[in-house]
Scaffold this motif. Structure first.
Motif, PDB file in Angstrom:
ATOM      1  N   MET A 113      54.023  -6.973  55.541  1.00  0.00           N
ATOM      2  CA  MET A 113      54.088  -5.661  54.948  1.00  0.00           C
ATOM      3  C   MET A 113      53.078  -4.766  55.661  1.00  0.00           C
ATOM      4  O   MET A 113      52.003  -5.195  56.018  1.00  0.00           O
ATOM      5  CB  MET A 113      53.772  -5.724  53.458  1.00  0.00           C
ATOM      6  CG  MET A 113      53.833  -4.358  52.872  1.00  0.00           C
ATOM      7  SD  MET A 113      53.483  -4.086  51.127  1.00  0.00           S
ATOM      8  CE  MET A 113      53.239  -5.570  50.362  1.00  0.00           C
ATOM      9  N   ARG A 114      53.424  -3.546  55.873  1.00  0.00           N
ATOM     10  CA  ARG A 114      52.571  -2.605  56.573  1.00  0.00           C
ATOM     11  C   ARG A 114      51.576  -1.976  55.599  1.00  0.00           C
ATOM     12  O   ARG A 114      51.946  -1.513  54.540  1.00  0.00           O
ATOM     13  CB  ARG A 114      53.446  -1.533  57.196  1.00  0.00           C
ATOM     14  CG  ARG A 114      52.716  -0.602  58.068  1.00  0.00           C
ATOM     15  CD  ARG A 114      53.691   0.277  58.769  1.00  0.00           C
ATOM     16  NE  ARG A 114      52.976   1.264  59.524  1.00  0.00           N
ATOM     17  CZ  ARG A 114      53.552   2.203  60.197  1.00  0.00           C
ATOM     18  NH1 ARG A 114      54.849   2.287  60.217  1.00  0.00           N
ATOM     19  NH2 ARG A 114      52.868   3.079  60.866  1.00  0.00           N
ATOM     20  N   ILE A 115      50.325  -1.973  55.954  1.00  0.00           N
ATOM     21  CA  ILE A 115      49.280  -1.405  55.110  1.00  0.00           C
ATOM     22  C   ILE A 115      49.110   0.060  55.491  1.00  0.00           C
ATOM     23  O   ILE A 115      49.053   0.402  56.658  1.00  0.00           O
ATOM     24  CB  ILE A 115      47.960  -2.173  55.306  1.00  0.00           C
ATOM     25  CG1 ILE A 115      48.149  -3.630  54.889  1.00  0.00           C
ATOM     26  CG2 ILE A 115      46.839  -1.506  54.527  1.00  0.00           C
ATOM     27  CD1 ILE A 115      46.969  -4.501  55.191  1.00  0.00           C
ATOM     28  N   LEU A 116      49.041   0.931  54.491  1.00  0.00           N
ATOM     29  CA  LEU A 116      48.901   2.358  54.746  1.00  0.00           C
ATOM     30  C   LEU A 116      47.485   2.669  55.224  1.00  0.00           C
ATOM     31  O   LEU A 116      46.515   2.173  54.682  1.00  0.00           O
ATOM     32  CB  LEU A 116      49.178   3.160  53.473  1.00  0.00           C
ATOM     33  CG  LEU A 116      50.594   3.056  52.905  1.00  0.00           C
ATOM     34  CD1 LEU A 116      50.672   3.842  51.609  1.00  0.00           C
ATOM     35  CD2 LEU A 116      51.598   3.597  53.891  1.00  0.00           C
ATOM     36  N   ASN A 117      47.385   3.542  56.253  1.00  0.00           N
ATOM     37  CA  ASN A 117      46.066   3.964  56.681  1.00  0.00           C
ATOM     38  C   ASN A 117      45.594   5.122  55.813  1.00  0.00           C
ATOM     39  O   ASN A 117      46.301   5.559  54.909  1.00  0.00           O
ATOM     40  CB  ASN A 117      46.054   4.330  58.162  1.00  0.00           C
ATOM     41  CG  ASN A 117      46.983   5.477  58.479  1.00  0.00           C
ATOM     42  OD1 ASN A 117      47.364   6.251  57.608  1.00  0.00           O
ATOM     43  ND2 ASN A 117      47.358   5.592  59.741  1.00  0.00           N
ATOM     44  N   LYS A 118      44.404   5.630  56.068  1.00  0.00           N
ATOM     45  CA  LYS A 118      43.795   6.629  55.189  1.00  0.00           C
ATOM     46  C   LYS A 118      44.634   7.908  55.129  1.00  0.00           C
ATOM     47  O   LYS A 118      44.888   8.424  54.050  1.00  0.00           O
ATOM     48  CB  LYS A 118      42.392   6.936  55.692  1.00  0.00           C
ATOM     49  CG  LYS A 118      41.588   7.809  54.764  1.00  0.00           C
ATOM     50  CD  LYS A 118      40.177   7.956  55.261  1.00  0.00           C
ATOM     51  CE  LYS A 118      39.341   8.764  54.294  1.00  0.00           C
ATOM     52  NZ  LYS A 118      37.969   8.903  54.762  1.00  0.00           N
ATOM     53  N   LYS A 119      45.102   8.400  56.285  1.00  0.00           N
ATOM     54  CA  LYS A 119      45.906   9.621  56.297  1.00  0.00           C
ATOM     55  C   LYS A 119      47.203   9.427  55.524  1.00  0.00           C
ATOM     56  O   LYS A 119      47.606  10.276  54.741  1.00  0.00           O
ATOM     57  CB  LYS A 119      46.251  10.036  57.730  1.00  0.00           C
ATOM     58  CG  LYS A 119      45.144  10.676  58.497  1.00  0.00           C
ATOM     59  CD  LYS A 119      45.660  11.094  59.848  1.00  0.00           C
ATOM     60  CE  LYS A 119      44.611  11.658  60.738  1.00  0.00           C
ATOM     61  NZ  LYS A 119      45.137  11.988  62.059  1.00  0.00           N
ATOM     62  N   SER A 120      47.858   8.302  55.743  1.00  0.00           N
ATOM     63  CA  SER A 120      49.126   8.037  55.063  1.00  0.00           C
ATOM     64  C   SER A 120      48.931   7.908  53.564  1.00  0.00           C
ATOM     65  O   SER A 120      49.760   8.363  52.785  1.00  0.00           O
ATOM     66  CB  SER A 120      49.761   6.761  55.611  1.00  0.00           C
ATOM     67  OG  SER A 120      50.060   6.914  56.965  1.00  0.00           O
ATOM     68  N   SER A 121      47.820   7.284  53.160  1.00  0.00           N
ATOM     69  CA  SER A 121      47.547   7.132  51.724  1.00  0.00           C
ATOM     70  C   SER A 121      47.327   8.477  51.062  1.00  0.00           C
ATOM     71  O   SER A 121      47.842   8.746  49.976  1.00  0.00           O
ATOM     72  CB  SER A 121      46.308   6.260  51.514  1.00  0.00           C
ATOM     73  OG  SER A 121      46.508   4.981  52.046  1.00  0.00           O
ATOM     74  N   ILE A 122      46.566   9.345  51.724  1.00  0.00           N
ATOM     75  CA  ILE A 122      46.310  10.682  51.176  1.00  0.00           C
ATOM     76  C   ILE A 122      47.614  11.457  51.094  1.00  0.00           C
ATOM     77  O   ILE A 122      47.902  12.117  50.092  1.00  0.00           O
ATOM     78  CB  ILE A 122      45.273  11.422  52.038  1.00  0.00           C
ATOM     79  CG1 ILE A 122      43.907  10.757  51.892  1.00  0.00           C
ATOM     80  CG2 ILE A 122      45.193  12.895  51.652  1.00  0.00           C
ATOM     81  CD1 ILE A 122      42.876  11.254  52.865  1.00  0.00           C
ATOM     82  N   LEU A 123      48.410  11.367  52.134  1.00  0.00           N
ATOM     83  CA  LEU A 123      49.691  12.068  52.155  1.00  0.00           C
ATOM     84  C   LEU A 123      50.612  11.552  51.054  1.00  0.00           C
ATOM     85  O   LEU A 123      51.237  12.332  50.336  1.00  0.00           O
ATOM     86  CB  LEU A 123      50.363  11.890  53.516  1.00  0.00           C
ATOM     87  CG  LEU A 123      51.697  12.569  53.681  1.00  0.00           C
ATOM     88  CD1 LEU A 123      51.544  14.077  53.552  1.00  0.00           C
ATOM     89  CD2 LEU A 123      52.285  12.217  55.016  1.00  0.00           C
ATOM     90  N   PHE A 124      50.681  10.251  50.885  1.00  0.00           N
ATOM     91  CA  PHE A 124      51.525   9.666  49.850  1.00  0.00           C
ATOM     92  C   PHE A 124      51.076  10.126  48.465  1.00  0.00           C
ATOM     93  O   PHE A 124      51.884  10.518  47.637  1.00  0.00           O
ATOM     94  CB  PHE A 124      51.471   8.131  49.951  1.00  0.00           C
ATOM     95  CG  PHE A 124      52.287   7.440  48.900  1.00  0.00           C
ATOM     96  CD1 PHE A 124      53.673   7.444  48.965  1.00  0.00           C
ATOM     97  CD2 PHE A 124      51.683   6.794  47.828  1.00  0.00           C
ATOM     98  CE1 PHE A 124      54.432   6.815  48.006  1.00  0.00           C
ATOM     99  CE2 PHE A 124      52.427   6.163  46.860  1.00  0.00           C
ATOM    100  CZ  PHE A 124      53.819   6.186  46.944  1.00  0.00           C
ATOM    101  N   PHE A 125      49.773  10.114  48.204  1.00  0.00           N
ATOM    102  CA  PHE A 125      49.248  10.564  46.923  1.00  0.00           C
ATOM    103  C   PHE A 125      49.582  12.037  46.686  1.00  0.00           C
ATOM    104  O   PHE A 125      49.996  12.419  45.592  1.00  0.00           O
ATOM    105  CB  PHE A 125      47.729  10.356  46.873  1.00  0.00           C
ATOM    106  CG  PHE A 125      47.097  10.938  45.637  1.00  0.00           C
ATOM    107  CD1 PHE A 125      47.262  10.333  44.407  1.00  0.00           C
ATOM    108  CD2 PHE A 125      46.350  12.114  45.706  1.00  0.00           C
ATOM    109  CE1 PHE A 125      46.691  10.872  43.272  1.00  0.00           C
ATOM    110  CE2 PHE A 125      45.785  12.657  44.579  1.00  0.00           C
ATOM    111  CZ  PHE A 125      45.956  12.037  43.356  1.00  0.00           C
ATOM    112  N   GLY A 126      49.435  12.846  47.721  1.00  0.00           N
ATOM    113  CA  GLY A 126      49.729  14.276  47.592  1.00  0.00           C
ATOM    114  C   GLY A 126      51.188  14.538  47.292  1.00  0.00           C
ATOM    115  O   GLY A 126      51.524  15.385  46.459  1.00  0.00           O
ATOM    116  N   LEU A 127      52.067  13.830  47.961  1.00  0.00           N
ATOM    117  CA  LEU A 127      53.493  14.018  47.717  1.00  0.00           C
ATOM    118  C   LEU A 127      53.882  13.553  46.313  1.00  0.00           C
ATOM    119  O   LEU A 127      54.714  14.180  45.656  1.00  0.00           O
ATOM    120  CB  LEU A 127      54.322  13.286  48.775  1.00  0.00           C
ATOM    121  CG  LEU A 127      54.220  13.878  50.178  1.00  0.00           C
ATOM    122  CD1 LEU A 127      54.979  13.012  51.170  1.00  0.00           C
ATOM    123  CD2 LEU A 127      54.710  15.303  50.229  1.00  0.00           C
TER     124      LEU A 127
END
Length: 151
Positions: A1-15
């Motif tokens: 499974m691919r682990i989300l990096n910091k930018k992706s995590s912030i983006l996912f939370f924002g969306l």
């Protein structure tokens, strides 16, 4: 499974935050419409019903980050072409020659102890990279296609 990096995590939370805000406003609007209809109030005279959505200002910033990440190829595996591997002086001359010869693809230098690599392009598919490699082989016969590892 691919682990989300910091930018992706912030983006996912924002969306997720934007979606929940929008869904909440939509539900409020629908509940108000149902309440007026159940009470028998006529809505024929109301010409412009409006919905006010309170949006977090960080959402716009997150969307800009997402679009820049998409342009840089952060969300998908991309292919690159390596032109050279060796010392810095030769890498700089290869970089300059590649920039002049192939202006539609951006070349870059990557450092890997103790040598430098010259990479060109950012191709979405293997077919796109193969087409570019055919053109690049005329000037750089030792070039090859690869997928860089995510760090």
């Amino acid at each position: 499974m691919r682990i989300l990096n910091k930018k992706s995590s912030i983006l996912f939370f924002g969306l997720c935050l934007a979606y929940s805000t929008f869904a909440h406003a939509q539900n409020d609007y629908e509940n108000k419409l149902e309440a007026t209809n159940e009470e028998g109030i006529s809505t024929e005279n109301q010409t412009n019903p409006q919905v006010k959505i309170n949006q977090d200002p960080r959402i716009k910033r997150l969307l800009n980050i997402k679009s820049s990440m998409a342009k840089e190829g952060e969300f998908s595996d991309r292919y690159k072409i390596q032109l050279y591997y060796g010392n810095l002086n030769k890498a700089n001359s290869i970089l300059k020659a590649a920039d002049e010869a192939f202006s539609k693809w951006e070349p870059s230098i990557q450092w890997e102890t103790p040598n430098y690599k010259v990479w060109i392009g950012n191709y979405r598919s293997r077919l796109e990279a193969d087409r570019a490699l055919k053109e690049i082989h005329e000037k750089f016969p030792n070039a090859f296609i690869f997928k860089p590892e995510k760090k």
